[in-house]
Each structure stands twice: as C-alpha cells, then as structure tokens.
Write a protein that holds these residues in place. Sequence first.
Motif, short mmCIF file in Angstrom:
data_model
loop_
_atom_site.label_atom_id
_atom_site.label_comp_id
_atom_site.label_asym_id
_atom_site.label_seq_id
_atom_site.Cartn_x
_atom_site.Cartn_y
_atom_site.Cartn_z
N GLY A 64 -48.41 16.08 14.49
CA GLY A 64 -47.01 15.64 14.42
C GLY A 64 -46.19 16.16 15.59
O GLY A 64 -45.40 15.41 16.19
N ASN A 65 -46.36 17.43 15.93
CA ASN A 65 -45.64 18.00 17.06
C ASN A 65 -46.06 17.35 18.38
O ASN A 65 -45.25 17.13 19.27
N LEU A 66 -47.35 17.04 18.49
CA LEU A 66 -47.83 16.35 19.69
C LEU A 66 -47.16 14.99 19.83
O LEU A 66 -46.70 14.61 20.91
N MET A 67 -47.09 14.26 18.73
CA MET A 67 -46.52 12.91 18.78
C MET A 67 -45.03 12.94 19.09
O MET A 67 -44.51 12.03 19.75
N ASN A 68 -44.35 13.95 18.62
CA ASN A 68 -42.92 14.08 18.93
C ASN A 68 -42.69 14.37 20.41
O ASN A 68 -41.61 14.12 20.94
N ASN A 69 -43.71 14.89 21.09
CA ASN A 69 -43.58 15.26 22.50
C ASN A 69 -44.31 14.31 23.45
O ASN A 69 -44.46 14.60 24.63
N THR A 70 -44.78 13.19 22.90
CA THR A 70 -45.55 12.27 23.74
C THR A 70 -44.88 10.92 23.93
O THR A 70 -45.48 10.01 24.49
N GLY A 71 -43.65 10.77 23.44
CA GLY A 71 -42.95 9.50 23.62
C GLY A 71 -43.08 8.56 22.45
O GLY A 71 -42.45 7.50 22.41
N ILE A 72 -43.91 8.90 21.45
CA ILE A 72 -44.10 8.02 20.30
C ILE A 72 -42.82 7.91 19.50
O ILE A 72 -42.42 6.81 19.07
N THR A 73 -42.13 9.04 19.28
CA THR A 73 -40.87 9.01 18.54
C THR A 73 -39.85 8.13 19.24
O THR A 73 -39.12 7.35 18.59
N GLU A 74 -39.78 8.21 20.55
CA GLU A 74 -38.84 7.40 21.32
C GLU A 74 -39.11 5.91 21.12
O GLU A 74 -38.18 5.11 20.96
N LYS A 75 -40.39 5.52 21.09
CA LYS A 75 -40.76 4.12 20.88
C LYS A 75 -40.36 3.66 19.48
O LYS A 75 -39.89 2.53 19.29
N LEU A 76 -40.53 4.53 18.50
CA LEU A 76 -40.19 4.18 17.13
C LEU A 76 -38.68 3.99 16.97
O LEU A 76 -38.23 3.13 16.21
N ILE A 77 -37.89 4.81 17.66
CA ILE A 77 -36.43 4.67 17.61
C ILE A 77 -36.02 3.30 18.16
O ILE A 77 -35.15 2.62 17.59
N LYS A 78 -36.63 2.89 19.26
CA LYS A 78 -36.31 1.58 19.86
C LYS A 78 -36.65 0.45 18.88
O LYS A 78 -35.87 -0.50 18.72
#
Length: 427
Positions: A64-78
Amino acid sequence: MGAVVIGFLIMIFLGMPVAFAIGLSGTLFFFVTPDLPYAIVVQKVVSSTQSFTLLAIPLFIFAGNLMNNTGITEKLIKLANVLTGHMYGNLGQVSTVLSTLMGGVSGSANADAAMQCRVLGPSMNERGYKKGYSAAINGVTSLITATIPPSMGLIIYGSVGEVSIGRLFAAGIIPGLMMMVALMITVRYTARKKGYAPESLKKPTLKEIGAASIDSIWALMFPVILLVGIRLGILTPSESGAFAAVYAIFVGFFIYKKLNVKTFVKTVKDSIRDIGVIMILVSLSGIFGYGIVYDSIPQKMAEFLIGVTSNPLILLFIVILLLVFAGMFVETTVVALLLTPILLPVVTRVGIDPVQFGVIMMTIVTMGIMTPPVGIALYTTSNIMGCKPEETAKESVPFLIAIIAVVLVLILWKDLVLFLPNLLFGA
C-alpha cells in the motif's frame, strides 16, 4: 478475568499506550491465577506472531505504501474526478469513489482518511467547503476500505477466527459498493443543501471515462488479480501480499517510472513504522487472549447471550450494539484481536455465517475511528483540515447514518454478503 479488564480500563484511562495496556493487563492474569507458569507470557508474545496468514499484514502495508508513492493514487484521483465532476459536492464525491478504488490499494481506513485530507483538503478549502464537512467526508468515506479487499481488518479477523480470508475478501466487495452508493447519495443531499455546486455542467463522455480508466488500469486490476489468484489456488492470502509488493515495485519502476531509490527507502521506513504499530498489538494481545481462552470466556458469553435470546437476528443486534460501544473506546485492531475469539463462537452457535459476521463486525468497529471519544481518524482529519473534532463529529452524523443503514441491509439480507464468496468458492 474481571481484575484483568479493570486493570486494562484503568491503564487506558491513565493514558497508557493501548498495546502496553493490553500486555500488562494480560500479564496481570498470571499473577491472580495460581499455578500458571510465567514463561507462558513470553511464549504467547512470540507465538502470536508465528502465523503464516498474519504475514499478509506487513506485506499488504508495504504494498500500500509503495502504491501511494508510485503514482497509482494520482491516477485514481483523476479517474474519480472524471466520474463525479458533474455531481453536487464534486470533491466529496471524489473522496467517496477514491476510497472505493483505494480499498484495493491501502487496505487501511486510517491511512486512507489521512491521505485524502492531505490530497483533497486544500481544494475543498478553495471551493468554500466547511472544514468540518471536508474532514467528515474524508474520514467517513475511508470506512469503505474496511470491506474492499485487501482489508487489514478482514485479514486480522480471518486469522484470529480461522475464517477463510479468500471468502472474506470476496464478501467485502458488494457491501463496499453499497457503502459507496449510500455515501454518494448522502454527499449529494448534504452538498446541495449547503450550496456546493458541481464543478462541471455536463456528464463525462464514454470516451473520457474510457481514457481515465485505461490510465488507471494498473490500479484497477490489482484487487481483481488478488481474488482470481486466491480463487484459482495460485496464491494464498500471504503470498498475495508478497505478489502485491512485487506488483507495486514493478508498476512504480517500469510503468509509471515514479519510484526511485530515494522514494523506495522512504517507503520502507514508513512501512516499518506502520507494521511495528500493528504487530506489537498482535503480539501483546496474545497474552490477553490466553486468559480469555483459559477462563472459558467465549463459552460463558455464548451461554449468557443465548440465555437472553436464541433468535439469531436479535442476538446479532445485541452483539452489534456491543461492537459499537467497543469501537467508540478502543482502536479497531484491538477490538478485532480481543473480541473475535469471544463473539465468533457465539454467533456461529445460533447459525450466523462467520463470513457475514466478519464483514458486519469490521464495518461497525472501523466506524469507531470517526466517533468520539477515541476516534483516531476523527482527530487526524480534524487536525489536517484545521478544525475542531466537535465540528467534524457533528458533520459526520448523516454519513454515519448512511453506513448504519447499509449494515442493517446486510444483516437482513445475508445473500448480499455471501453471493460472491459462494459464487467463487462454493457454498
């Protein structure tokens, strides 16, 4: 066991960290019970963590921490913004959809609530949202991560209660989507009443939705791969956690190219801190749990409650009231660790499915993170948004009512919970 409970409550009242209060009060049991060797105290601290299933917890936290720091969260927000831009309370709707999408990434309601306040909070302030309202939305919508796989709460419940984690993961999907719909309706109603107009006047086109979905495909595929892998017997829950970490590293380095050595080291440090907090609770609760089993508390509790009523529905409502009360005062992980071995035998004895109970239990106790006096997310979101916890608690009321309404539906129609597990794993 009465002296142990009193000791635990006194230590909590005096402000002692919960993990040490559990460990010390559990140790007290050995002082007040004759003929029990003290060596068991140390043995239970160690043996409580010697579980292959529990290995899923640190692995999923790391992933989970890796995904938050790899741009995945940013894509989900979009993606969430594209889907909800035309709705009243657009940013509140983004928070709801994002929590649903993030359930398969973070697995932690507290982490999700804090992340959303940091990411969406500034924009909410710019759009004129009341700070308490923003904190309430970001906090309560994070409860969806208690059911959408991979939920840390469901892993702990399944490990302690010896319930199939694969079935629990599958069972959480429909309730999670139901909570999303209920909260989106509540956001629309409250936002319209407060005058928070849509950001866009037109609905998104299929082309726009398709483009945003393709951009987020690596995140969207994550929970699907986990469930399919577990269902086909390719992965155990613990192995799926290891796969999740490797998957996140691969996506971060080679797909989105936002994960570098510096970010990786920071992620490892953050994960060690998060894992340490949970695992010290798990290890020290082993001492407390030994006393529960030694004193036959589950059997006594079962006899007492069945003496009150043998009606499964009424019994379930009584247990839920107990969980609501416990969640208001004790952290979610602690409630799951301490009460699962007590309550699970009670509800299964009257015919309640352990998978249905697990989803309902973890939803209710996770709700405690947004209720006073010990709501961790309540204080976290209020602090980040810069408002008083009292204001956040007041604004949370309609959203908590929506969550409770969903729980009532899940109680009355258990097939909504059991449909997917029975479809994937058999009845």
